[in-house]
Design a protein around this motif. Sequence first.
Motif, short mmCIF file in Angstrom:
data_model
loop_
_atom_site.label_atom_id
_atom_site.label_comp_id
_atom_site.label_asym_id
_atom_site.label_seq_id
_atom_site.Cartn_x
_atom_site.Cartn_y
_atom_site.Cartn_z
N GLU A 109 0.83 -1.20 0.00
CA GLU A 109 0.00 0.00 0.00
C GLU A 109 0.87 1.25 0.00
O GLU A 109 1.96 1.27 0.56
N LEU A 110 0.37 2.31 -0.63
CA LEU A 110 1.03 3.60 -0.56
C LEU A 110 1.03 4.13 0.87
O LEU A 110 0.05 3.97 1.60
N PHE A 111 2.14 4.74 1.27
CA PHE A 111 2.16 5.47 2.52
C PHE A 111 1.24 6.70 2.39
O PHE A 111 1.08 7.25 1.31
N VAL A 112 0.67 7.12 3.50
CA VAL A 112 -0.20 8.29 3.52
C VAL A 112 0.55 9.44 4.18
O VAL A 112 1.06 9.30 5.29
N GLU A 113 0.60 10.59 3.50
CA GLU A 113 1.29 11.72 4.10
C GLU A 113 0.47 12.29 5.25
O GLU A 113 -0.73 12.53 5.12
N ALA A 114 1.15 12.51 6.38
CA ALA A 114 0.49 13.04 7.58
C ALA A 114 1.23 14.25 8.13
O ALA A 114 1.18 14.53 9.33
N THR A 115 1.90 14.97 7.26
CA THR A 115 2.70 16.11 7.67
C THR A 115 1.87 17.14 8.44
O THR A 115 2.24 17.59 9.53
N GLN A 116 0.75 17.53 7.87
CA GLN A 116 -0.08 18.55 8.50
C GLN A 116 -0.65 18.05 9.82
O GLN A 116 -0.76 18.81 10.79
N ALA A 117 -1.03 16.79 9.88
CA ALA A 117 -1.61 16.25 11.11
C ALA A 117 -0.60 16.24 12.25
O ALA A 117 -0.98 16.42 13.41
N VAL A 118 0.68 16.06 11.94
CA VAL A 118 1.71 15.99 12.99
C VAL A 118 2.28 17.37 13.29
O VAL A 118 2.34 17.79 14.45
#
Length: 541
Positions: A109-118
């Motif tokens: 599966e593709l990784f999901v970007e969570a930059t904004q969430a962190v």
Amino acid sequence: MKYYKRTRFFAFIVVVTFSFSSRLALLTAAQEVTPHPATAQAAANALVEIWEDVTATTIGTTAEWTNKVELADINGDSLVDILFANGGNYEAAGEPVLSRVFLNQGAGELFVEATQAVFGDTRMFARVIKVRDINQDGYVDIMVGTTFQTQSRLYLGDGTGQFTDVTATNLPQIDASIGDLEFGDVDNDGDLDMVLADWGAGSPMQNNGGRTMLWINDGAGHFTDVTDSQMPDILVKFSWELEFVDVDNNYALDILVSCKRCSGSFLFENDGMGEFTDVTDGRLPQFTNNYEFEAMDLNGDGYLDLTTINDGLGLREHIFLNNGQGSFEDKTDDLFPRLLNAGFDDNVIAFLDFDSDGDADFLIGSLDGPDRLIINDGTGHLSSAMMVLNASLTEGTAGTLYMALADLNGDGRLDIVEAQGEVPGAEDERVYFGTKTQPDTAPPVITLVENTMPINTDQPVIIRARVHDNKSPTMPHDWQTVSLKWEANGQMQESVMNWYGEYLWRGTIADLPAGTIRCQICAMDAAGNEACSQAQEMTFG
């Protein structure tokens, strides 16, 4: 040579440049060195793509100048996520940017970007990101070290991937240029403290340097700056790396600090309670331009040795063997053949047991040359240099500033994530799966098991040991269990051991009956390989 870094040496350093064809010839010659029999097959496969580039199907395209990468499970789903420390140019600040976070969704599966969430929209000159549980609530937290006289940042996690910025309340309010930071319990009080390499104000190539800082944890994740009272008053000119290393096997975390613009790097000795003394002279070989230390027992004698990056006139790596008394001796010429030690513009070393033979090999990440795999024969002699990240040497991997290892897809093989930057056109981070490497079949290494003296049963017994899997650094996701087991009155009991820096762990035995018990330390790595120390007897009461 390097587009920024290696063009700014001291006047007295002679820099030798290679055309790419010269580099290819040099590596080809290195691969013709007769390997140790245990690595003959590996050497024969030197030009085969061992790790497969899966960037496109994992994190996709990125574009920032990335200094370092941290691999950690930040949301409690037992999958290893990726955090990139982005921002800041080589000797000038540039524009602050977002440090990216990618959440692992499982194999295929593709990784999901969570930059904004962190991190929200906080743009930084991030040099380093570290993930550890620093407030002892059982959930990992994130510390970001930033450069060019900015405030580093701390984010406390709740175990679900949500983080709260507590910089204003939990950190000393200091604008600094943090080249690196590490966590470890320096004062033996049970929590993780922090040491930070500060290179000082302005350009690291022109200023007078900065003082290595020590911040002490109160146990709840609030840090106090004790640098003035507990650290040597020494300015380090341009440090990108420091490490906690127990150099003399007394269970106390000493500090190694790299220095690019000094005559050599530094060794600060811990008194066991968090006060450090400069003991560099006569104990640490001196080479200018040091970028990196990485500690591991290369020759199996139970003491940690050092591999260094890019030292001295020839920009060679060095092997410093521990003499068993907390001092290091330069054994590079004996252990690291010059043909293998090419003198490229290298940046990072990462240890792993590539061939699962029970000793530590290592990867070298390079800015202007190929990333390489070096094989250890178990005695510290290094025998094979291989280009492992591309099927063809001409493709190269220019731009590597850092690399980290973890099993990202759950197949029992170590994968690689690279931080790329500085070289124009090489800002895309890379992910490689170890599809053609051997699965991990080697047991963990357990040494330096503490042998306590007879004591009263009204006090808990703390036992410490060094436990690792021939990989650096050791992280929570590298282990299924690390535990202290004991038998008392015919009953077996077990307690979890806690990591407290370097490869050191400690466990507690409480509520002991008077008499003799048998105890041992056992560890099971992420691939399911298990080892136990020899059982020892202790008498209480």
